[in-house]
Design a protein around this motif. Structure first.
Motif, PDB file in Angstrom:
ATOM      1  N   ARG A   1      -1.309  14.275  -3.640  1.00  0.00           N
ATOM      2  CA  ARG A   1      -1.837  14.167  -5.007  1.00  0.00           C
ATOM      3  C   ARG A   1      -3.052  15.076  -5.164  1.00  0.00           C
TER       4      ARG A   1
ATOM      5  N   ALA B   1       0.832  -1.211   0.000  1.00  0.00           N
ATOM      6  CA  ALA B   1       0.000   0.000   0.000  1.00  0.00           C
ATOM      7  C   ALA B   1       0.864   1.257   0.000  1.00  0.00           C
TER       8      ALA B   1
ATOM      9  N   TRP C   1       2.468   1.667  -3.631  1.00  0.00           N
ATOM     10  CA  TRP C   1       1.577   2.205  -4.658  1.00  0.00           C
ATOM     11  C   TRP C   1       1.247   3.671  -4.388  1.00  0.00           C
ATOM     12  N   THR C   2       1.284   4.075  -3.131  1.00  0.00           N
ATOM     13  CA  THR C   2       1.060   5.486  -2.810  1.00  0.00           C
ATOM     14  C   THR C   2       2.219   6.350  -3.289  1.00  0.00           C
TER      15      THR C   2
ATOM     16  N   THR D   1      -1.216  11.862   2.097  1.00  0.00           N
ATOM     17  CA  THR D   1      -1.056  10.562   2.749  1.00  0.00           C
ATOM     18  C   THR D   1       0.210  10.610   3.587  1.00  0.00           C
TER      19      THR D   1
ATOM     20  N   MET E   1      -5.372   2.196  -5.434  1.00  0.00           N
ATOM     21  CA  MET E   1      -4.384   3.082  -6.041  1.00  0.00           C
ATOM     22  C   MET E   1      -3.551   2.315  -7.068  1.00  0.00           C
TER      23      MET E   1
ATOM     24  N   THR F   1      -3.955  -2.545  -4.295  1.00  0.00           N
ATOM     25  CA  THR F   1      -4.854  -1.567  -3.696  1.00  0.00           C
ATOM     26  C   THR F   1      -5.625  -0.833  -4.802  1.00  0.00           C
TER      27      THR F   1
ATOM     28  N   TRP G   1      -5.613   1.944 -10.160  1.00  0.00           N
ATOM     29  CA  TRP G   1      -5.722   3.244 -10.836  1.00  0.00           C
ATOM     30  C   TRP G   1      -4.458   3.538 -11.643  1.00  0.00           C
TER      31      TRP G   1
ATOM     32  N   ARG H   1      -9.011   3.756  -7.768  1.00  0.00           N
ATOM     33  CA  ARG H   1      -9.289   5.048  -7.135  1.00  0.00           C
ATOM     34  C   ARG H   1      -7.985   5.747  -6.808  1.00  0.00           C
ATOM     35  N   ASN H   2      -7.897   7.035  -7.127  1.00  0.00           N
ATOM     36  CA  ASN H   2      -6.720   7.849  -6.828  1.00  0.00           C
ATOM     37  C   ASN H   2      -6.718   8.269  -5.361  1.00  0.00           C
ATOM     38  N   SER H   3      -5.541   8.194  -4.728  1.00  0.00           N
ATOM     39  CA  SER H   3      -5.420   8.620  -3.329  1.00  0.00           C
ATOM     40  C   SER H   3      -5.158  10.130  -3.285  1.00  0.00           C
ATOM     41  N   THR H   4      -6.184  10.921  -3.557  1.00  0.00           N
ATOM     42  CA  THR H   4      -6.010  12.366  -3.577  1.00  0.00           C
ATOM     43  C   THR H   4      -5.832  12.908  -2.163  1.00  0.00           C
TER      44      THR H   4
END
Length: 336
Positions: free
Chosen positions: A295, A225, A228-229, A284, A266, A264, A269, A278-281
């Protein structure tokens, strides 16, 4: 550079420390062994050549006198990386073909050689030099390969226990489990460790049972996780720590983590260029390691920033706290 059947083990034709380290790791023996397995006509000749090369190295190291040898050469031979890899590579070819061709005297010389490697690797693990380094895993792998190939009975069990106890301690030191971050502070080493830990755990669980360190699976999910972030796109990462600028991670490291349970939203995506997942806007945070990722914007017009506010200096010694890199539409536009 050509390697003869009786190589010059003092050679360093390019005056390069890294070249000599890998020369003495015997990493390249796998190339010869591969030929012997894929070319039946050459099999006997190549296996005989491997035997001569390895025995040449065994006699060379068994007769070394630290007081008379060049110190730089001695350090390359007993570099922890070279020692660990060499132990594993010799165990590999010994278990497959070399054991059938040795005389009793040659086998005794090889045992002396292996025993010295085992004791050296144990001393490396008992030292505090590589507490938070990925080199610890190489040392552990070398010991396990030696244990499974050259030892039996209680000697094997004791050596395995020694190595696996150090592995459990190392995992708990290098990975901040609740976050899934690692103390190496490098995007490349984050995914490198994910891949190596996953491979190692699969091997060990087949060897001694599925109940060994069962929490590692969840730790790897958290590490995935985080990875990917921090990704700019489906394989590219920010260039902090021991990570090249604009670096794309090789598929062999990434592919095991694009599927469940590691994929995940993300990840999906990034892999589908924004058509799924889904984008982790927003922001984080991973404060224990000091990673912050921001993001904003839709796919194709995305602003992404990686910021490092490290609370400690990792094993590679980079004093790069407060460094950052900003990407616009996937291109690095500002780095400090």
């Amino acid at each position: 550079f050509s390697i003869s059947d009786k190589p010059d083990w003092t050679a360093n034709p390019y005056q390069d420390k890294t070249w000599r380290l890998y020369y003495h790791s015997l990493y390249w023996i796998h190339g010869l062994y591969y030929v012997s397995k894929t070319d039946p006509i050459e099999k006997n000749r190549i296996e005989s050549r491997i035997r001569r090369i390895i025995l040449s190295y065994v006699y060379f190291t068994n007769e070394l006198d630290e007081s008379t040898i060049d110190s730089a050469l001695y350090d390359s031979i007993w570099d922890d990386h070279a020692t660990a890899y060499r132990t594993s590579h010799i165990a590999y070819v010994y278990s497959r073909s070399l054991h059938k061709s040795l005389t009793n005297k040659e086998a005794q010389s090889l045992w002396h050689f292996v025993f010295r490697h085992v004791e050296t690797l144990k001393s490396y693990l008992d030292s505090e030099k590589w507490l938070y380094s990925n080199h610890t895993l190489f040392q552990i792998e070398g010991l396990i390969d030696a244990a499974m190939t050259f030892f039996d009975g209680s000697d094997r069990e004791n050596l395995l226990k020694f190595a696996l106890d150090h592995y459990a301690d190392w995992i708990n030191r290098i990975v901040i489990s609740e976050e899934g971050t690692v103390r190496e502070h490098a995007a490349f080493y984050h995914i490198f460790l994910m891949a190596r830990i996953r491979e190692f755990n699969d091997y060990i669980q087949k060897l001694i049972g599925p109940d060994y360190l069962p929490y590692i699976d969840k730790t790897l999910e958290r590490m995935a996780a985080v990875f990917w972030t921090m990704c700019v796109d489906k394989s590219r990462v920010p260039g902090f720590g021991d990570t090249k600028f604009n670096m794309s991670i090789a598929p062999k490291h990434i592919m095991p983590f694009v599927i469940e349970p590691y994929a995940t939203p993300m990840c999906t995506w990034l892999q589908t260029k924004g058509t799924e997942g889904r984008n982790s806007t927003g922001l984080t945070r991973y404060p224990k390691a000091g990673h912050y990722f921001i993001r904003q914007g839709r796919r194709g017009r995305e602003l992404f920033t990686s910021f490092l506010d490290k609370p400690f200096i990792g094993p590679h010694g980079h004093v790069d706290g407060l460094s950052f890199e900003t990407f616009w539409r996937g291109q690095s536009i500002l780095a400090d």
